[in-house]
Scaffold this active site. Structure first.
Site, mmCIF file in Angstrom:
data_model
loop_
_atom_site.group_PDB
_atom_site.id
_atom_site.type_symbol
_atom_site.label_atom_id
_atom_site.label_comp_id
_atom_site.label_asym_id
_atom_site.label_seq_id
_atom_site.Cartn_x
_atom_site.Cartn_y
_atom_site.Cartn_z
ATOM 1 N N HIS A 17 0.849 -1.189 0.000
ATOM 2 C CA HIS A 17 0.000 0.000 0.000
ATOM 3 C C HIS A 17 0.886 1.241 0.000
ATOM 4 O O HIS A 17 2.106 1.152 -0.031
ATOM 5 C CB HIS A 17 -1.011 -0.021 1.154
ATOM 6 C CG HIS A 17 -0.423 -0.038 2.527
ATOM 7 N ND1 HIS A 17 0.286 1.016 3.046
ATOM 8 C CD2 HIS A 17 -0.444 -0.990 3.491
ATOM 9 C CE1 HIS A 17 0.666 0.722 4.279
ATOM 10 N NE2 HIS A 17 0.246 -0.496 4.559
ATOM 11 N N HIS A 20 4.111 1.650 2.084
ATOM 12 C CA HIS A 20 5.336 0.997 1.610
ATOM 13 C C HIS A 20 5.939 1.769 0.438
ATOM 14 O O HIS A 20 7.147 1.946 0.342
ATOM 15 C CB HIS A 20 5.047 -0.440 1.165
ATOM 16 C CG HIS A 20 4.278 -1.229 2.181
ATOM 17 N ND1 HIS A 20 3.004 -1.658 1.954
ATOM 18 C CD2 HIS A 20 4.591 -1.629 3.426
ATOM 19 C CE1 HIS A 20 2.563 -2.304 3.015
ATOM 20 N NE2 HIS A 20 3.505 -2.302 3.931
ATOM 21 N N CYS A 125 0.640 -10.443 20.231
ATOM 22 C CA CYS A 125 -0.225 -10.006 19.117
ATOM 23 C C CYS A 125 0.403 -10.479 17.814
ATOM 24 O O CYS A 125 1.521 -10.090 17.479
ATOM 25 C CB CYS A 125 -0.385 -8.484 19.104
ATOM 26 S SG CYS A 125 -1.287 -7.930 17.620
ATOM 27 N N CYS A 128 1.119 -7.625 15.306
ATOM 28 C CA CYS A 128 2.355 -6.875 15.577
ATOM 29 C C CYS A 128 3.572 -7.795 15.545
ATOM 30 O O CYS A 128 4.696 -7.321 15.468
ATOM 31 C CB CYS A 128 2.313 -6.218 16.954
ATOM 32 S SG CYS A 128 1.090 -4.924 17.141
ATOM 33 N N CYS A 143 -4.939 -5.295 21.644
ATOM 34 C CA CYS A 143 -3.786 -4.590 21.091
ATOM 35 C C CYS A 143 -4.230 -3.211 20.621
ATOM 36 O O CYS A 143 -5.226 -3.082 19.911
ATOM 37 C CB CYS A 143 -3.203 -5.372 19.909
ATOM 38 S SG CYS A 143 -2.037 -4.393 18.934
ATOM 39 N N HIS A 146 -4.108 -2.970 16.735
ATOM 40 C CA HIS A 146 -4.970 -3.826 15.925
ATOM 41 C C HIS A 146 -6.374 -4.002 16.473
ATOM 42 O O HIS A 146 -7.245 -4.521 15.777
ATOM 43 C CB HIS A 146 -4.303 -5.199 15.750
ATOM 44 C CG HIS A 146 -3.067 -5.134 14.921
ATOM 45 N ND1 HIS A 146 -1.807 -5.043 15.464
ATOM 46 C CD2 HIS A 146 -2.913 -5.080 13.578
ATOM 47 C CE1 HIS A 146 -0.921 -4.962 14.471
ATOM 48 N NE2 HIS A 146 -1.563 -4.973 13.344
ATOM 49 N N LYS A 295 -4.184 6.725 9.523
ATOM 50 C CA LYS A 295 -3.036 5.982 9.027
ATOM 51 C C LYS A 295 -3.517 5.075 7.889
ATOM 52 O O LYS A 295 -4.532 4.419 8.014
ATOM 53 C CB LYS A 295 -2.458 5.127 10.152
ATOM 54 C CG LYS A 295 -1.264 4.296 9.734
ATOM 55 C CD LYS A 295 -0.811 3.401 10.872
ATOM 56 C CE LYS A 295 0.253 2.433 10.382
ATOM 57 N NZ LYS A 295 0.579 1.413 11.384
ATOM 58 N N LYS A 298 -3.505 -1.505 6.179
ATOM 59 C CA LYS A 298 -4.334 -2.655 5.869
ATOM 60 C C LYS A 298 -5.200 -3.042 7.051
ATOM 61 O O LYS A 298 -6.364 -3.354 6.910
ATOM 62 C CB LYS A 298 -3.441 -3.837 5.489
ATOM 63 C CG LYS A 298 -4.200 -5.086 5.104
ATOM 64 C CD LYS A 298 -3.288 -6.270 4.975
ATOM 65 C CE LYS A 298 -3.054 -6.984 6.281
ATOM 66 N NZ LYS A 298 -4.188 -7.617 6.904
HETATM 67 ZN ZN ZN Z 1 -1.056 -5.633 17.336
#
Ligand code: ZN
Length: 504
Positions: A17, A20, A125, A128, A143, A146, A295, A298
């Site tokens: 995306h 990157h 997680c 992560c 998390c 996430h 942000k 994904k």
């Molecule tokens: Zn996470």
């Protein structure tokens, strides 16, 4: 002078995306500018394949993890090419060369007495790929990045004695105040170290996907311990028969986003010291390119496919937008609409029209020929050359483009002020018209070289349209460098109007 630049290696559990594309494109600008200044460079990017998630998704799809990784690596390998980024090597952590080197590296840490066995119990997680302390979870135990519930893991692990490196890391930071840029990131990393370091697990038990530890094959390297080492491992096998560590280590510069600061600025230098290597020369921590204040990620389901923007506007325009929309190093927001605005107003009007007008006037008033004469100096290109080089050395990619774009605008103001279409009406102004046309040809030539790192395709087109020699040596950013040119016709539009309104 040697310069080695890395992007992070990207997780293959998603497709590329704009986040990157952001790091890869900026990295390419920095490397191209160094090359223009005669430096020997190496630019590394690649993918991180040993994530737990890769293993799980492969299982769900009934594939071997390697087979799944091979498929999903394809768009990642394409990403630099689509961005016109000239990388020297694309590393995959499933490369045999990488796996071999990681085992050797970890064995060196083990032999140095920095690795011990213990039982780990804690929240993990998978998104992560990291253990989470209670402070890193929401009140509901999710998390924070996430918003998913981490898994409780209790297993025998091997730990790296990071705590033993606190003093050496502090000494490194104190000796090298430029070790981490920008300064506020240096302070963040240093205060994390000064606050006390905890040992961390460098292995996982019971997972077949990963690099087995050389001293205990029942465990694989923790994905971060595996991934960080890529910056060094790549140098050992990127070029057949050569060990580039002799050339490009420790002159390494790592680009990374702020969410992986601790892994890069704290864990990685300590691992290197443990394994008997020098820390890298410098790390640059950038912020997020935000889209509509969120942000682009994904995991939040908010993806912009960068390749779509490139298909519409071309890689130069997307690179330009990436460098200019947000000050590199800081967080900032930009909209997809702003790609179009910059394409039309800045690339099209400021630069594209300047080339069109200049070449049209040369064709019309001088039959395509511009003689080299003493130019006016609406822009001091000697000063610009030094300014941009200094900014690029400080990773101020946005600031370097801003001062260059000011020069584009000054050259436009010069055309307006000198009004060559008025001068052309009276032969008494011939000498002055020659000088104005040469000043424009010369200024555009210097600008093409100055903009090459940002606009590799357009800069080549400008030199060609002006019948100037190819090549982007940095010394060409100067006043009076353009040569006498013949056969100039009105240039094709550099950035033709695009009727497509929306791309998303
Ligand atoms: Zn996470």
């Amino acid at each position: 002078m040697r310069f080695y630049l890395t992007t992070p290696i990207y997780y293959v559990n998603s497709t590329p995306h704009i986040g990157h594309a952001y790091t890869t494109a900026i990295g390419d600008m920095i490397v191209r500018n160094r090359q223009q200044r005669g430096q020997e460079t190496f630019f590394l990017t690649g993918v991180d394949e040993h994530a737990t998630k890769v293993y799980r998704v492969a299982q769900e799809q009934g594939l071997e993890p390697q087979e799944y990784a091979d498929r999903i690596a394809v768009p990642w390998r394409e990403l630099p090419k689509r961005l016109d980024a000239e990388t020297d090597f694309f590393i995959r952590t499933s490369d045999e060369g990488h796996k071999r080197f990681v085992r050797d590296f970890l064995q060196r840490m083990y032999d140095n007495g920095d690795v011990y066995e213990d039982v780990y119990a804690g929240w993990y997680c998978v998104g992560c790929e990291a253990f989470k302390t209670d402070e890193e979870l929401t009140e509901d135990g999710l998390c924070k990045d996430h918003l998913t519930k981490p898994e409780w893991i209790e297993e025998k692990n091997y730990f790296f004695r990071l705590s033993a490196y606190q003093d050496r890391l502090l000494a490194l930071y104190d000796e090298r105040p430029q070790f981490v840029l920008p300064g506020f990131r240096y302070n963040e990393a240093r205060s994390f170290i000064a606050g006390g370091l905890q040992d961390f697990s460098i292995s996982r038990a019971g997972q077949p996907w990963g690099i087995p530890l050389p001293w205990d094959e029942s465990q694989v390297a923790y994905v971060w311990a595996d991934a960080l080492i890529n910056y060094l491992s790549a140098l050992t096998y990127a070029r057949e028969g050569e060990d580039l560590r002799d050339v490009f280590w420790p002159v390494a510069h790592h680009l990374l986003a702020k969410d992986i600061l601790r892994f890069h600025c704290v864990f990685w230098p300590a691992m290197l010291l443990s394994a008997g290597y020098e820390p890298p020369q410098q790390l640059f921590v950038h912020g997020y390119l935000l889209l509509d204040d969120r942000k682009i990620s994904k995991s939040l389901g908010n993806v912009i496919e960068p390749l779509e923007l490139i298909d519409v506007y071309g890689s130069d325009a997307v690179r330009f937008w990436i460098a200019r929309a947000v000050s590199f190093g800081h967080d900032g927001s930009a909209s997809v609409d702003s790609v179009r605005e910059r394409y039309e107003n800045e690339l099209g009007n400021d630069l594209g029209n300047l080339l069109s007008r200049t070449t049209a006037m040369v064709a019309r008033y001088r039959d395509g020929t511009v003689k080299r004469v003493e130019p006016d100096a609406p822009v001091d290109f000697d000063a610009l050359r030094e300014d941009v080089a200094g900014r690029m050395d400080d990773f101020d990619v946005t600031g370097a483009l801003d001062v260059t774009w000011d020069a584009v605008r000054r050259l436009n103001q010069y055309v307006t002020a000198e009004a060559p279409w008025q001068l052309a009406k009276d032969e008494a102004n011939d000498a002055k018209l020659d000088r104005v046309l040469y000043t424009l040809l010369d200024g555009l030539t210097a600008l093409a070289v100055a903009l090459h790192a940002y606009l590799p395709q357009s800069s080549a087109k400008i030199l060609e349209a002006l019948r100037q020699p190819a090549g982007f040596e940095w010394e060409r950013v100067r006043n009076g460098g353009a040569v006498t040119a013949e056969g100039i016709g009105q240039a094709e539009p550099l950035f033709p109007r695009i009727e497509l309104a929306a791309t998303a």
